[in-house]
Enzyme design. Sequence first.
Site, PDB file in Angstrom:
ATOM      1  N   HIS B 118      -3.495   5.092  -9.782  1.00 27.71           N
ATOM      2  CA  HIS B 118      -4.851   5.048  -9.286  1.00 27.71           C
ATOM      3  C   HIS B 118      -5.462   6.510  -9.239  1.00 27.71           C
ATOM      4  O   HIS B 118      -4.833   7.566  -9.129  1.00 27.71           O
ATOM      5  CB  HIS B 118      -4.900   4.741  -7.841  1.00 27.71           C
ATOM      6  CG  HIS B 118      -5.997   4.590  -7.115  1.00 27.71           C
ATOM      7  ND1 HIS B 118      -6.914   5.323  -6.674  1.00 27.71           N
ATOM      8  CD2 HIS B 118      -6.934   3.193  -6.784  1.00 27.71           C
ATOM      9  CE1 HIS B 118      -8.100   5.062  -5.989  1.00 27.71           C
ATOM     10  NE2 HIS B 118      -8.110   3.643  -6.189  1.00 27.71           N
ATOM     11  N   ASP B 195       2.558   6.858  -2.870  1.00 25.89           N
ATOM     12  CA  ASP B 195       1.068   6.385  -2.361  1.00 25.89           C
ATOM     13  C   ASP B 195       1.191   4.903  -2.140  1.00 25.89           C
ATOM     14  O   ASP B 195       1.619   3.987  -2.801  1.00 25.89           O
ATOM     15  CB  ASP B 195       0.452   6.432  -3.833  1.00 25.89           C
ATOM     16  CG  ASP B 195      -0.894   5.688  -3.751  1.00 25.89           C
ATOM     17  OD1 ASP B 195      -1.114   4.819  -2.694  1.00 25.89           O
ATOM     18  OD2 ASP B 195      -1.890   5.589  -4.670  1.00 25.89           O
ATOM     19  N   GLN B 198      -1.250   0.351  -1.475  1.00 23.07           N
ATOM     20  CA  GLN B 198      -1.013  -0.918  -1.525  1.00 23.07           C
ATOM     21  C   GLN B 198       0.362  -1.427  -1.057  1.00 23.07           C
ATOM     22  O   GLN B 198       0.384  -2.779  -1.262  1.00 23.07           O
ATOM     23  CB  GLN B 198      -1.290  -1.349  -3.053  1.00 23.07           C
ATOM     24  CG  GLN B 198      -2.462  -1.058  -3.538  1.00 23.07           C
ATOM     25  CD  GLN B 198      -3.619  -1.737  -3.093  1.00 23.07           C
ATOM     26  OE1 GLN B 198      -3.502  -2.719  -2.567  1.00 23.07           O
ATOM     27  NE2 GLN B 198      -4.889  -1.172  -3.413  1.00 23.07           N
ATOM     28  N   LYS B 221      -6.969  -0.896   4.363  1.00 26.56           N
ATOM     29  CA  LYS B 221      -6.534  -1.902   3.498  1.00 26.56           C
ATOM     30  C   LYS B 221      -4.989  -2.457   4.316  1.00 26.56           C
ATOM     31  O   LYS B 221      -4.689  -3.382   3.731  1.00 26.56           O
ATOM     32  CB  LYS B 221      -5.520  -1.060   2.260  1.00 26.56           C
ATOM     33  CG  LYS B 221      -6.689  -0.503   1.220  1.00 26.56           C
ATOM     34  CD  LYS B 221      -5.821  -0.133   0.161  1.00 26.56           C
ATOM     35  CE  LYS B 221      -6.481   1.118  -0.655  1.00 26.56           C
ATOM     36  NZ  LYS B 221      -7.759   0.684  -1.113  1.00 26.56           N
ATOM     37  N   CYS B 362     -10.360   1.971 -10.584  1.00 25.76           N
ATOM     38  CA  CYS B 362     -10.031   3.333 -10.352  1.00 25.76           C
ATOM     39  C   CYS B 362      -8.840   3.747 -11.183  1.00 25.76           C
ATOM     40  O   CYS B 362      -8.264   4.565 -10.675  1.00 25.76           O
ATOM     41  CB  CYS B 362      -9.970   3.616  -8.971  1.00 25.76           C
ATOM     42  SG  CYS B 362     -11.362   3.421  -7.986  1.00 25.76           S
TER      43      CYS B 362
END
Lengths: 311, 403
Positions: B118, B195, B198, B221, B362
């Site tokens: 991303h 990261d 998600q 999220k 993105c």
Amino acid sequence: MFCIVSFIVLSILGIFSASNRRLAREALDCVFRRLTLRPCNTGFDEKMKAKILGVVITRSERAAAFLNKRFEVLAWIFFVILMASSIMGVRGLYLFYTTGSCEGLNSPNFCVFDPTGANNEVSSSGVCKANQESQAPLSLEGLDLSSFPERNPDSPDQIVMIACYHCEYSRKAYPLVYSLAEHYGANLIFLHYPVKEPTDYFSRLAYCVYQADPVKFWDFNEAMFSGKKEQLDDPAYIQSMLTGLGLDAFGIDNCTSSLQTRQAVDAQLKEIARSGFYGTPTVFIGKEALVGPKPYRVYAIALKGLLYWLK
Amino acid sequence: MDIQKIRQDFPLLQEGGGKKPVLYFDNACQSLRPLAVIEAVERYYREQSACSGRSMHHLGEAVSHAVEEARAGMQKFLGAARKEEIIFTRNTTEGINLVANSLAWQPGDVVVLSDKEHNSNLIPWQMLARRRGVEIRVCPSLPDNTFDLEAFQKLLDGRVRLAAFGHTANLDGVSVPAAEIVKIAHRAGALVLLDAAQSAPHRQINVKTLDVDFLALSGHKMLGPSGTGVLYGKYALLEKMEPFLVGGDTVASSTYTTCEFLPPPEKFEAGLQNYAGIIGLAAAARYLQAVGFNAIQKQEEEINTFLTRELSSIPGLKLIGPADPRLRGGIFTFYIEGVDSHRIALMLDQMANIQTRSGQHCVHSWFNARGLRGSVRASAYFYNTLAEAETLAASLTKIRKVV
Ligand SMILES: Cc1ncc(COP(=O)(O)O)c(C=O)c1O
């Protein structure tokens, strides 16, 4: 092309909803980019296309597939139709404003702004009917109107009104035409035309009143057009009205039955029939013949042009 | 898990007021929020609405207490050793930027990234490369977009300071083998940043077990309020790092020319914080823990298996990522050659109130490298039902017939 169509449609819909106004702004941006030959990078056309397809597909997949394939062509067709109907709409509005009919002066065709067609209604019979059938253009050319009542012979502006005391449409138009002539100091030439058979007498009456007193004739005319029209059938009412105006009711009564009056009036009626008019009220202003009770502005525009209110 | 009962908790999934419930398949962008979170945020504004850590009055104390409780909650959520390892941020992006700007870099240091990061885990490193002479190495994925451990190993040399990977990719839902990556990287003397934007919403994470050095997540999220996030960092590392954003609440004291920074996490939390958000985020974490990540994963897998089976047969539809839905979490990303992805997403919305994401998500670098224009991403969460997935599949089948 689609942007332009959308902009027009959304601008109209935007009157009703804020979200359409937002889309209209996006469409405008897109139009602007198209006009300056840049790509429509707002993605507006793609967005609208998808939205339209999304609606159509739930009703018919075949229609959606067709729309998807022929989108730009359909947008063009829609644009042409839209432009044509807008031009016709604007033209209709202009014509309605200047003539009282969407399709031009005296047109009896349907007009949204005058759905009942009131601006073109006339009373007619006899000669009128024949004239209507012949469809000859209405004109005063070559006619001798010198024996007709007139009000302001020195004025350069002339209004010739053929009306019938007993007819609804004439009664509607007369006060407007009279006040127009008054306001602009125009010469008003007037003739009662008996479209209804029993009103022959009124032609002779008007003739005799004018012969007796050309100034008081206009007061008489006003009295004939105001009040209830049923009163006109009452001889006693006419008598008292004439007397009330300071006219010689007895002398006028005699005049109406004289042979000479009959001949003179017949001559007047024959003369005006040559104008080709086919119903009352008919008002000739300049070269134009306005048939039916028009709004005041239409008479005024015919007399003084679009900017009559400045004059 | 009683899905119907769970759905009652989400106002946007309810019918009423003339509005139809949405079929929300854009969870990778932001999730919906349950009442528990909305109410926690509202409670702060209604009942506390003051500063934390600064004011001595009872409202201030209540907020300080609530924020520290939230920190402890997030510590538990991530299995961190200490609550001081939890730094509240605005989002994952801020967490990654914090690490990029706070570690002491030397010119020639190397950061390893995957080929489908991303932008939030790419651009901060590009800036670092530009400003500090750090080098970026991209680790290519296997042809099916899964992580290539061997390729990664090959990239590691003495210069690699940090490996920064999306724990789960927002592009295709594929997760990297984080534990192995950490082991290999540590062996090569490199740190690892995950990261977890998600992954944190969808699976149990234990930073201690993973032994990861940094981990960034976004609250929005994972049912939390917008503009909330957490950066986890090992305390020993955080202690040594220079703060990135500085100012109020980051220092114990200052003179006109010097200052004395507070210990982590305070030195990294500059200025007045999003207290309502932090409290709401902790409520979201509690909610997720109550639902249970096993149930969450099971539901997502069921939906993705269904979608994969139904949609793979659509002519011309190209799936991004591995064919096996179990490797893609709740994400199904695809494109149809020659058809604009935005058109598909807009049509889905118009036809059946289905919310999906279209475009390059993105991850422009991945699309640009392959000459692809974009894709549609349907990302499910535990409150999505099979019935919704059926509607999505049926609508897409219809669209394919038309476009
Ligand atoms: C994998 C990944 N990393 C980072 C981000 C950035 O998250 P945020 O915008 O909350 O900072 C996202 C958001 O979609 C993401 O999916």
